[in-house]
Scaffold this motif. Structure first.
Motif, PDB file in Angstrom:
ATOM      1  N   LYS A   1       0.881  -1.224   0.103  1.00 38.73           N
ATOM      2  CA  LYS A   1       0.137  -0.062  -0.161  1.00 38.73           C
ATOM      3  C   LYS A   1       0.864   1.296  -0.186  1.00 38.73           C
ATOM      4  O   LYS A   1       1.912   1.340   0.692  1.00 38.73           O
ATOM      5  CB  LYS A   1      -0.876  -0.099   1.167  1.00 38.73           C
ATOM      6  CG  LYS A   1      -1.909   1.217   1.260  1.00 38.73           C
ATOM      7  CD  LYS A   1      -3.002   0.871   2.551  1.00 38.73           C
ATOM      8  CE  LYS A   1      -3.766   1.864   2.570  1.00 38.73           C
ATOM      9  NZ  LYS A   1      -4.782   1.907   3.636  1.00 38.73           N
ATOM     10  N   LEU A   2       0.353   2.465  -0.780  1.00 37.86           N
ATOM     11  CA  LEU A   2       1.222   3.681  -0.711  1.00 37.86           C
ATOM     12  C   LEU A   2       1.146   4.317   0.893  1.00 37.86           C
ATOM     13  O   LEU A   2       0.217   3.827   1.515  1.00 37.86           O
ATOM     14  CB  LEU A   2       0.532   4.674  -1.567  1.00 37.86           C
ATOM     15  CG  LEU A   2       0.337   4.175  -3.133  1.00 37.86           C
ATOM     16  CD1 LEU A   2      -0.255   5.502  -3.910  1.00 37.86           C
ATOM     17  CD2 LEU A   2       1.885   4.257  -3.482  1.00 37.86           C
ATOM     18  N   LYS A   3       2.157   4.895   0.939  1.00 37.35           N
ATOM     19  CA  LYS A   3       2.389   5.402   2.265  1.00 37.35           C
ATOM     20  C   LYS A   3       1.453   6.504   2.564  1.00 37.35           C
ATOM     21  O   LYS A   3       0.746   7.212   1.692  1.00 37.35           O
ATOM     22  CB  LYS A   3       3.878   6.195   2.578  1.00 37.35           C
ATOM     23  CG  LYS A   3       4.902   4.862   2.603  1.00 37.35           C
ATOM     24  CD  LYS A   3       6.178   5.458   2.862  1.00 37.35           C
ATOM     25  CE  LYS A   3       7.259   4.368   3.010  1.00 37.35           C
ATOM     26  NZ  LYS A   3       8.549   4.942   3.393  1.00 37.35           N
ATOM     27  N   PHE A   4       1.294   6.906   3.789  1.00 41.50           N
ATOM     28  CA  PHE A   4       0.145   8.055   4.282  1.00 41.50           C
ATOM     29  C   PHE A   4       0.611   9.360   3.432  1.00 41.50           C
ATOM     30  O   PHE A   4      -0.152  10.235   2.989  1.00 41.50           O
ATOM     31  CB  PHE A   4      -0.031   8.216   5.583  1.00 41.50           C
ATOM     32  CG  PHE A   4      -0.966   9.320   5.898  1.00 41.50           C
ATOM     33  CD1 PHE A   4      -2.373   9.171   5.753  1.00 41.50           C
ATOM     34  CD2 PHE A   4      -0.418  10.374   6.421  1.00 41.50           C
ATOM     35  CE1 PHE A   4      -3.129  10.083   6.296  1.00 41.50           C
ATOM     36  CE2 PHE A   4      -1.200  11.546   6.810  1.00 41.50           C
ATOM     37  CZ  PHE A   4      -2.685  11.340   6.897  1.00 41.50           C
ATOM     38  N   SER A   5       2.070   9.633   3.405  1.00 43.43           N
ATOM     39  CA  SER A   5       2.360  10.770   2.903  1.00 43.43           C
ATOM     40  C   SER A   5       1.981  11.006   1.350  1.00 43.43           C
ATOM     41  O   SER A   5       1.942  11.918   0.844  1.00 43.43           O
ATOM     42  CB  SER A   5       3.841  11.049   3.172  1.00 43.43           C
ATOM     43  OG  SER A   5       4.527   9.937   2.820  1.00 43.43           O
ATOM     44  N   GLN A   6       2.130   9.810   0.632  1.00 47.90           N
ATOM     45  CA  GLN A   6       2.115   9.843  -0.788  1.00 47.90           C
ATOM     46  C   GLN A   6       0.746  10.015  -0.960  1.00 47.90           C
ATOM     47  O   GLN A   6       0.468  10.620  -1.946  1.00 47.90           O
ATOM     48  CB  GLN A   6       2.558   8.150  -1.433  1.00 47.90           C
ATOM     49  CG  GLN A   6       4.173   8.119  -1.163  1.00 47.90           C
ATOM     50  CD  GLN A   6       4.682   6.865  -1.380  1.00 47.90           C
ATOM     51  OE1 GLN A   6       3.861   6.000  -1.271  1.00 47.90           O
ATOM     52  NE2 GLN A   6       5.659   6.618  -2.501  1.00 47.90           N
ATOM     53  N   ILE A   7       0.024   9.183  -0.376  1.00 52.16           N
ATOM     54  CA  ILE A   7      -1.558   9.491  -0.497  1.00 52.16           C
ATOM     55  C   ILE A   7      -2.176  10.833  -0.307  1.00 52.16           C
ATOM     56  O   ILE A   7      -2.911  11.498  -0.967  1.00 52.16           O
ATOM     57  CB  ILE A   7      -2.412   8.467   0.438  1.00 52.16           C
ATOM     58  CG1 ILE A   7      -2.107   7.101  -0.093  1.00 52.16           C
ATOM     59  CG2 ILE A   7      -3.979   8.600   0.371  1.00 52.16           C
ATOM     60  CD1 ILE A   7      -2.772   5.895   0.821  1.00 52.16           C
ATOM     61  N   LYS A   8      -1.743  11.457   0.610  1.00 47.32           N
ATOM     62  CA  LYS A   8      -1.868  12.903   1.346  1.00 47.32           C
ATOM     63  C   LYS A   8      -1.489  13.687  -0.113  1.00 47.32           C
ATOM     64  O   LYS A   8      -2.107  14.358  -0.468  1.00 47.32           O
ATOM     65  CB  LYS A   8      -0.979  13.343   2.371  1.00 47.32           C
ATOM     66  CG  LYS A   8      -1.580  14.687   2.705  1.00 47.32           C
ATOM     67  CD  LYS A   8      -0.706  15.090   4.205  1.00 47.32           C
ATOM     68  CE  LYS A   8      -1.157  16.458   4.580  1.00 47.32           C
ATOM     69  NZ  LYS A   8      -0.387  16.727   5.680  1.00 47.32           N
ATOM     70  N   GLU A   9      -0.489  13.496  -0.578  1.00 42.65           N
ATOM     71  CA  GLU A   9       0.151  14.415  -1.797  1.00 42.65           C
ATOM     72  C   GLU A   9      -0.800  14.214  -2.842  1.00 42.65           C
ATOM     73  O   GLU A   9      -0.909  15.162  -3.597  1.00 42.65           O
ATOM     74  CB  GLU A   9       1.707  14.106  -2.055  1.00 42.65           C
ATOM     75  CG  GLU A   9       2.454  14.684  -0.812  1.00 42.65           C
ATOM     76  CD  GLU A   9       3.862  14.160  -0.865  1.00 42.65           C
ATOM     77  OE1 GLU A   9       4.277  13.602  -1.943  1.00 42.65           O
ATOM     78  OE2 GLU A   9       4.955  14.353  -0.063  1.00 42.65           O
ATOM     79  N   LEU A  10      -0.839  12.996  -3.168  1.00 41.62           N
ATOM     80  CA  LEU A  10      -1.882  12.829  -4.392  1.00 41.62           C
ATOM     81  C   LEU A  10      -3.491  13.279  -4.282  1.00 41.62           C
ATOM     82  O   LEU A  10      -4.048  13.761  -5.164  1.00 41.62           O
ATOM     83  CB  LEU A  10      -1.951  11.134  -4.630  1.00 41.62           C
ATOM     84  CG  LEU A  10      -0.905  10.355  -5.248  1.00 41.62           C
ATOM     85  CD1 LEU A  10      -0.869   8.863  -5.369  1.00 41.62           C
ATOM     86  CD2 LEU A  10      -0.530  10.835  -6.583  1.00 41.62           C
TER      87      LEU A  10
END
Length: 772
Positions: free
Chosen positions: A645-654
């Motif tokens: 799964k993508l990291k929380f920081s990556q999901i937040k940026e997306l």
């Protein structure tokens, strides 16, 4: 025990009604496709005429009912309880099988299904009887099955495919050679002769050969018809030719429209007369069997069904009731319209978005056909070839891919109806249950081929479509045989409990298919579809295509957001649905690109800049769709393969990028909805800010990769989405710039003038005369 068989009769009655509904939904294609495809008269008129024909044909169907009683098996070899098992298995299988094909929108044969269901169920029960009797072996199976009649019926059905296609092609070729595509301007005598031949053949074989089997016909009339067939044909031809000539000469009515109305009525009569046995023949046979057993006093397992071997006239009120149900189905079934569409599209004279993909077999058939055609043409004299080319030359009309245009002309529609009705009525008079679907479909395909509707642009697709439908017919036969045998096996051992379970299963499946079809129909009716441009100036195209841009932007926004949300929540179902949505959008954009040829052809000379603008716009739309497709595909692939799964920081940026894209795309949609093209300049100013945001996110991921990132798949996915987002932004901004630069509010949008076919033909002829 008697109560069980009463319940079975009640169940068979309900199944007969349901089978009439699903059967007519499938078989409506048989008598509606020619009238609907040619648009000879209004849809309401077609339905009224067809309804009258179905009602009359149902009343003449009595003689065909013997097929269900003794056409496939020898009823005297089976006991009453075994016969009821066979009939129940047949009806449950038939309704489920036909509804399955209707849901797919494919025409199949109700005759083939009922014949092979009767064969499968009776063979199953016969094998069980043989297995239980030590004195018998499988070699005795022939005692139970009516081999001679069954083979005659099956061969007749298969032979009808070849005969219908061949005769349809020959008659259409000769008719076109006589009348040409410019048939409206031919001398009245040509149309009168064609009409006399068509109406005579139709009315003789339908109203005489068909209705003479009706239970309500007077015996003296039947005898007169049987003794003077040639005289009736000769007198009818002279009378109808004279009437047709008078109509054309003095009333200026279109005689071909009248032929199509008569032909639709006649084919509806032929259909109901031939096919009604497929829907109610088995329940009526079951009722006759119950009547014979109930007065015998014997037990169900000891009463041989010899009574079914005797001829029995079906009560007229039953036939009338069945006819009324068929008529109501015609008016209210949406599935009937879906099946008609398949047949009409495969017969269409012009190019359409083809439904079927070409395959190796269709390509091989087309190549061999071209080689054979070239070889035949080389044998013809030049004069003959020139005459044929002249007769087959299509009139010059305004090129368009308008869905409201007729699929084919009135001559082809008349030939379709004439040939099909004659072939079906000959079979009905012989009490041979011919497949009306096979005949009408293959006649339509034969006339399409002869009429050069299958050109080099469409032949491989149309042939593939025909092969798909024919393949479906063979699948019908095999699945009908196997499914009915399985149903009979379950009922043989399960009796009442199995009957209840199978009826509930059938009801659940029918409701499920109905809801699924209704959902599909609603999706097709949604406004989310793209329209083709028909303007002849740049400003006209700008205004006209604004709704398309708004549509694409709205759907693109939803697709992009769904891809990010699907990744964030690991929602595979959402991502799978998202892939379907982008596939649909891509197909619609591709369809618009296919229309470029017609758009450019219809442009006025000074308006060529409109074509450049339109081509550029479609190019940017395609670039946007490709970017969305890539983002949707990589997201689905990542989750489907159960990657990390993508990291929380990556999901937040997306999500931050998604929110910025949503604001941009929503503003764009609003501008195009209101045709506020001046506002596009404001939106273009946002380009650099969003680009910088995406670049910043990419830089952050580079830093994370160097220090903390441990998943190569995550890194690849994240970079892929952001880089493709940049491409999506570039395509969107380029599209907006194209509109911003091209729009001029001071210019009135120009559109293509609508020119009717007769005007174009008249102008063409006048120009030809002046040049001479």
């Amino acid at each position: 025990m008697e109560n069980l068989y009463i319940y079975m009769l009640i169940a068979l009655a309900f199944l007969a009604v349901a089978d009439l509904v699903v059967g007519v939904s499938n078989d409506a294609v048989n008598f509606l496709n020619s009238a609907i495809g040619s648009k000879a008269v209004s849809f309401k008129t077609i339905m009224v005429v067809a309804s009258l024909g179905v009602a009359l044909g149902a009343m003449s169907s009595s003689g065909m009912m013997e097929v269900a009683r003794k056409g496939i098996f020898n009823p005297g070899e089976f006991m009453f309880d075994e016969i009821m098992i066979i009939f129940m298995a047949v009806m449950i299988t038939d309704i489920l099988l036909l509804d399955f094909f209707n849901t797919l929108g494919l025409p199949t044969s109700t005759t083939v299904s009922i014949v092979f269901e009767l064969l499968g169920a009776s063979v199953c029960v016969a094998v069980l009887k043989i297995y239980a009797d030590n004195d018998q072996s499988l070699l005795d199976l022939g005692n139970y099955i009516n081999n001679e009649k069954a083979i005659e019926i099956i061969l007749g059905i298969l032979l009808s495919v070849v005969v219908a296609f061949t005769i349809g092609a020959i008659v259409q070729f000769v008719s076109r050679l006589l009348l040409s595509f410019d048939f409206q301007n031919k001398p009245s005598s040509y149309g009168a002769l064609f009409s006399g031949l068509a109406v005579t053949s139709i009315l003789y074989f339908i109203l005489i050969k068909g209705i003479k089997n009706a239970s309500f016909m007077n015996a003296d009339i039947k005898a007169f018809i049987a003794e003077h067939p040639m005289e009736l044909i000769g007198i009818s031809f002279v009378v109808f030719t004279a009437i047709s000539y008078a109509i054309m000469r003095f009333t200026k009515q279109n005689i071909y429209t009248i032929i199509i109305i008569i032909g639709t009525f006649a084919l509806a009569v032929a259909f109901a007369g031939n096919d009604l046995v497929n829907f109610i023949g088995v329940p009526i046979a079951a009722y006759n069997a119950y009547e014979a057993w109930s007065i015998s006093g014997a037990s169900p397992g000891n009463f041989a069904m010899v009574a079914l071997s005797q001829p029995v006239s079906t009560k007229p009120y039953l036939l009338l009731a069945a006819g009324l149900i068929m008529v109501l189905t015609l008016w209210f079934s949406s599935k009937a319209k879906a099946v008609v569409k398949t047949s009409v599209d495969l017969s269409r004279q012009d190019d359409i978005k083809e439904r079927f993909e070409p395959n190796y077999l269709s390509r091989s058939i087309v190549r061999m056909s071209i080689a054979a055609s070239d070889g035949f043409n080389s044998l013809l004299p030049v004069r003959a070839k020139n005459h044929i080319e002249k007769q087959f030359k299509k009139p010059i009309v305004l090129l368009s891919k308008n869905s409201d245009a007729p699929a084919f002309d009135l001559v082809r529609a008349a030939v379709n109806l004439m040939v099909a009705s004659v072939l079906i009525s000959i079979a009905t008079s012989m009490k041979l249950p011919l497949s009306t679907t096979y005949v009408t479909f293959m006649v339509a395909m034969g006339t399409s081929l002869a009429d050069r509707a299958w050109g080099s642009e469409s032949a491989v697709y149309r042939v593939a479509g025909v092969l798909n439908v024919i393949g479906g017919w063979f699948f019908t036969a095999l699945s009908a045989f196997v499914a009915a045998a399985i149903m009979a096996l379950i009922l043989f051992y399960g009796r009442g409990y199995a009957l209840s379970g199978l009826l509930v299963l059938a009801m659940v499946l029918l409701i499920k298919n109905y809801l699924s079809h209704r959902k599909k129909s609603k999706v097709q009716k949604e406004a989310d579809s793209l329209t083709k441009a028909e303007s002849s100036s740049t400003q006209g195209v700008i205004v006209e295509s604004a709704s398309n841009i708004s549509n694409v932007v709205k759907r693109g926004n939803k697709i992009y957001t769904s891809a990010i949300n699907g990744l964030a929540t690991q929602n595979l179902k959402l991502l799978k649905k998202n892939k379907k949505n982008i596939d649909k959008l891509s197909d619609e954009i591709e369809d618009l690109r296919d229309n470029i040829f017609y758009f450019i052809k219809n442009l006025e000379e000074p308006s060529m800049s409109a074509s450049n603008f339109y081509i550029n716009v479609l190019g940017y739309l395609q670039d946007m769709a490709q970017s969305l497709d890539y983002i949707s595909s990589v997201s689905f692939k990542h989750i489907n393969n159960n990657h990390k799964k993508l990291k929380f920081s990556q999901i937040k940026e997306l999500k931050e990028v998604d929110e910025a894209m949503e604001v941009l795309l929503t503003d764009t949609k609003t501008a195009f909805d209101k045709n506020s093209f001046e506002d596009i300049g404001i939106i273009l100013n946002e380009k650099s800010a969003i680009m910088e945001m995406v670049t910043e996110k990419i830089q952050k991921q580079v830093e994370r990769t160097r220090t903390e990132e441990s998943s190569p798949k995550n890194t690849t996915l994240y970079f892929s989405i952001l880089l493709e987002t940049k491409d999506l932004l570039k395509a969107t901004m380029s599209l907006l710039e194209e509109y911003h630069d091209a729009h001029d509010s001071s210019v009135e949008p120009a559109t293509i003038n609508v020119i009717d076919e007769e005007t174009v033909i008249a102008d063409t002829e006048q120009n030809d005369e002046e040049s001479e």
